[in-house]
Design an enzyme around this catalytic site. Structure first.
Site, PDB file in Angstrom:
ATOM      1  N   TYR A   1      27.085  32.360  29.044  1.00  0.00           N
ATOM      2  CA  TYR A   1      27.761  33.292  29.944  1.00  0.00           C
ATOM      3  C   TYR A   1      28.132  34.540  29.161  1.00  0.00           C
ATOM      4  O   TYR A   1      28.694  34.451  28.065  1.00  0.00           O
ATOM      5  CB  TYR A   1      29.030  32.635  30.504  1.00  0.00           C
ATOM      6  CG  TYR A   1      29.797  33.497  31.476  1.00  0.00           C
ATOM      7  CD1 TYR A   1      29.247  33.847  32.714  1.00  0.00           C
ATOM      8  CD2 TYR A   1      31.085  33.958  31.176  1.00  0.00           C
ATOM      9  CE1 TYR A   1      29.956  34.627  33.619  1.00  0.00           C
ATOM     10  CE2 TYR A   1      31.801  34.735  32.081  1.00  0.00           C
ATOM     11  CZ  TYR A   1      31.234  35.069  33.299  1.00  0.00           C
ATOM     12  OH  TYR A   1      31.933  35.839  34.196  1.00  0.00           O
TER      13      TYR A   1
ATOM     14  N   ASP B   1      27.509  37.389  21.189  1.00  0.00           N
ATOM     15  CA  ASP B   1      28.616  37.468  22.123  1.00  0.00           C
ATOM     16  C   ASP B   1      29.708  36.556  21.574  1.00  0.00           C
ATOM     17  O   ASP B   1      29.686  35.348  21.760  1.00  0.00           O
ATOM     18  CB  ASP B   1      28.160  37.033  23.521  1.00  0.00           C
ATOM     19  CG  ASP B   1      29.321  36.995  24.502  1.00  0.00           C
ATOM     20  OD1 ASP B   1      30.471  37.217  24.071  1.00  0.00           O
ATOM     21  OD2 ASP B   1      29.076  36.738  25.699  1.00  0.00           O
TER      22      ASP B   1
ATOM     23  N   LYS C   1      38.932  38.045  24.949  1.00  0.00           N
ATOM     24  CA  LYS C   1      39.862  36.927  24.769  1.00  0.00           C
ATOM     25  C   LYS C   1      40.851  37.140  23.604  1.00  0.00           C
ATOM     26  O   LYS C   1      41.743  37.951  23.748  1.00  0.00           O
ATOM     27  CB  LYS C   1      39.073  35.620  24.701  1.00  0.00           C
ATOM     28  CG  LYS C   1      38.270  35.460  26.009  1.00  0.00           C
ATOM     29  CD  LYS C   1      37.627  34.155  26.274  1.00  0.00           C
ATOM     30  CE  LYS C   1      37.122  34.105  27.704  1.00  0.00           C
ATOM     31  NZ  LYS C   1      35.703  33.951  27.896  1.00  0.00           N
TER      32      LYS C   1
HETATM   33  C1  PLP Z   1      34.829  34.877  28.882  1.00  0.00           C
HETATM   34  C2  PLP Z   1      33.512  35.304  28.365  1.00  0.00           C
HETATM   35  C3  PLP Z   1      32.932  36.528  28.741  1.00  0.00           C
HETATM   36  C4  PLP Z   1      33.518  37.399  29.806  1.00  0.00           C
HETATM   37  O1  PLP Z   1      34.750  37.924  29.484  1.00  0.00           O
HETATM   38  P1  PLP Z   1      35.716  38.447  30.660  1.00  0.00           P
HETATM   39  O2  PLP Z   1      36.884  39.012  29.926  1.00  0.00           O
HETATM   40  O3  PLP Z   1      36.029  37.252  31.506  1.00  0.00           O
HETATM   41  O4  PLP Z   1      34.967  39.472  31.422  1.00  0.00           O
HETATM   42  C5  PLP Z   1      31.774  36.916  28.111  1.00  0.00           C
HETATM   43  N1  PLP Z   1      31.202  36.155  27.172  1.00  0.00           N
HETATM   44  C6  PLP Z   1      31.712  34.968  26.794  1.00  0.00           C
HETATM   45  C7  PLP Z   1      31.043  34.175  25.725  1.00  0.00           C
HETATM   46  C8  PLP Z   1      32.866  34.494  27.397  1.00  0.00           C
HETATM   47  O5  PLP Z   1      33.352  33.296  27.051  1.00  0.00           O
END
Ligand code: PLP
Length: 428
Positions: A144, A239, A267
């Site tokens: 994701y 990411d 995060k």
């Molecule tokens: C949570 C997450 C996102 C998205 O971040 P948001 O602040 O919810 O838009 C993207 N990449 C990873 C790996 C994530 O865990």
């Protein structure tokens, strides 16, 4: 447990907010039942609207790595707020947090702050396309990267829980530029590159997957991706929205000793306020507006409250030399304790863990990619989730999510959790 007030608040919310929530997984669709409305939180505990106390293993999906309402972070926000909450002009604190982040993370010279992980990944891909002058991207099934169009193709967690990996509204035109690869399968990536010669701008990956449960990269998988990217003029994007400032000061790049070309954050970097960021070496970052041709902007980007929270958080992580060891030890203790009681009760399971990311899969075989994660028994998970909730333990309401261990958890909390698992396992 009583859910009276949560249930009433949810009905009220459903009338004015789609599905009653502002982010789908919160609605408990993956497990059934009523979402819990939180009133406040402190340290390792959540206090809900019905007066229940829960030990929290979600921690706002990662940001609260030190626990809730962590005083240095809260105080930094309060002090900043008194001086104005947004200016749309440069402020010194943006440089302070940028300097600190650049000093903690290897292989980055410059960083740009945005407002979410979604924005960070979306902007990183645009930058990679602009820089390489190529259009296609490779992503891995089950990873994701936020909800921007290019990524909503087998996107893990929320999307997987609901069984709608491809969202309506994402055009065919956009989808055709996203190539899907299998996590941990280097031959699959090689084949994709071979059949799209000179068309791939970047490979984006969660260096430890966290959105199909926790899935570690196989030995040398990341190193092999690096080699492939170098050979084909492809940028490697890590990411690290989940792993950044969690697995180590320098995130997965440091832990696995692999260099990424662009790194995305979210995060933890915001300390619980809406922050994302992306970073790279000068050459790539200077491709961004206002000095380069790739456009990217944000009215509230670098917001003073968000930067104050993020700076306080990163400062703690940078100065506490033992923090990542402590997190590792606590999570490893939980891992061993849960494995023992699940085995004692003959519950078929696989526990995956890297540092303070851990997940329990009710699957017989090793969970190494999206398909093996999807093989887990969802009915067992649902029963486990609700059983744990009854015991006062709050884990993510989906079989495709990772648990995030916070430093605020005490060994007493961990023991309580392990005995709750033992209790619940008897009825699985
Ligand atoms: C949570 C997450 C996102 C998205 O971040 P948001 O602040 O919810 O838009 C993207 N990449 C990873 C790996 C994530 O865990």
């Amino acid at each position: 447990m009583i859910y009276k007030r949560s249930s009433a608040l949810f009905s009220e919310a459903e009338r004015v907010i789609p599905g009653g929530v502002n982010s789908p997984v919160r609605a408990f669709k993956g497990v059934g039942g009523t979402p819990i409305f939180v009133k406040e939180a402190k340290g390792a505990y959540l206090f809900d609207e019905d007066g229940n106390t829960l030990i929290d293993y979600i921690n706002s999906w990662g940001p609260m790595i030190l626990g809730h309402a962590y005083e240095p972070v809260v105080n930094a926000v309060i002090e900043k707020a008194k001086k104005g909450t947004s200016f749309g002009m440069p402020t010194e604190i943006e440089t302070k947090i940028a300097e600190l982040a650049v000093s903690m993370v290897p292989h980055i010279d410059k960083i740009r702050f945005v407002n979410s992980g979604t924005e960070a990944c979306m902007s990183a891909v645009r930058l990679a396309r602009g820089f390489t002058k190529k259009d296609k991207i490779v992503k891995f099934s089950g990873c994701y990267h936020g909800h921007s169009d290019s990524f909503l193709i087998q996107a893990g967690s929320g999307a997987s829980t609901f069984g709608v990996p491809n969202s309506p509204g994402v055009t065919q035109g956009t989808a055709k530029d996203t190539l899907l690869a299998k996590y941990n399968d280097i031959e699959n990536v090689k084949a994709l590159i071979a059949s799209n010669t000179d068309e791939i701008a970047c490979i984006i990956i969660e260096p430890v997957a966290g959105n199909m449960g926790c899935i570690p990269p196989k030995d040398d998988f990341l190193k092999k991706l690096r080699t492939l990217c170098d050979a084909h003029n492809i940028l490697l994007i890590f990411d690290e929205v989940m792993t950044g400032f969690r697995l180590a000061k320098g995130g997965a790049q440091e832990l696995f000793d692999v260099k990424a070309d662009i790194v995305c954050f979210g995060k933890v970097i915001g300390g619980g306020l809406p922050v994302g960021a992306f970073a790279a070496r000068h050459e790539i970052m200077d491709y961004l507006a206002p000095i380069g041709p790739v456009y990217q902007a944000g009215t509230l980007s670098g917001n003073p409250l968000a930067m104050a929270a993020g700076l306080a958080m990163l400062t703690e992580l940078n100065t506490d030399a033992e923090i990542f060891n402590r997190l590792e030890e606590k999570t490893s203790y939980l891992h061993k304790g849960m494995a023992k009681v699940l085995n004692d009760n003959n519950v078929v399971h696989t526990i995956n863990r890297v540092g303070s990311m851990i997940s329990v899969h009710f699957a017989e075989d090793a969970v190494i990619d999206f398909d093996t994660a999807a093989n887990g028994n969802n009915d067992t998970f649902k029963a486990f989730f609700h059983g744990m909730l009854q015991q006062g333990i709050y884990i993510a309401p989906s079989a495709f999510e990772t648990w995030f261990i916070a430093d605020a958890l005490s060994y007493k909390d961990l023991d309580k959790t392990i005995s709750a698992v033992n209790h619940v396992a008897k009825s699985l």
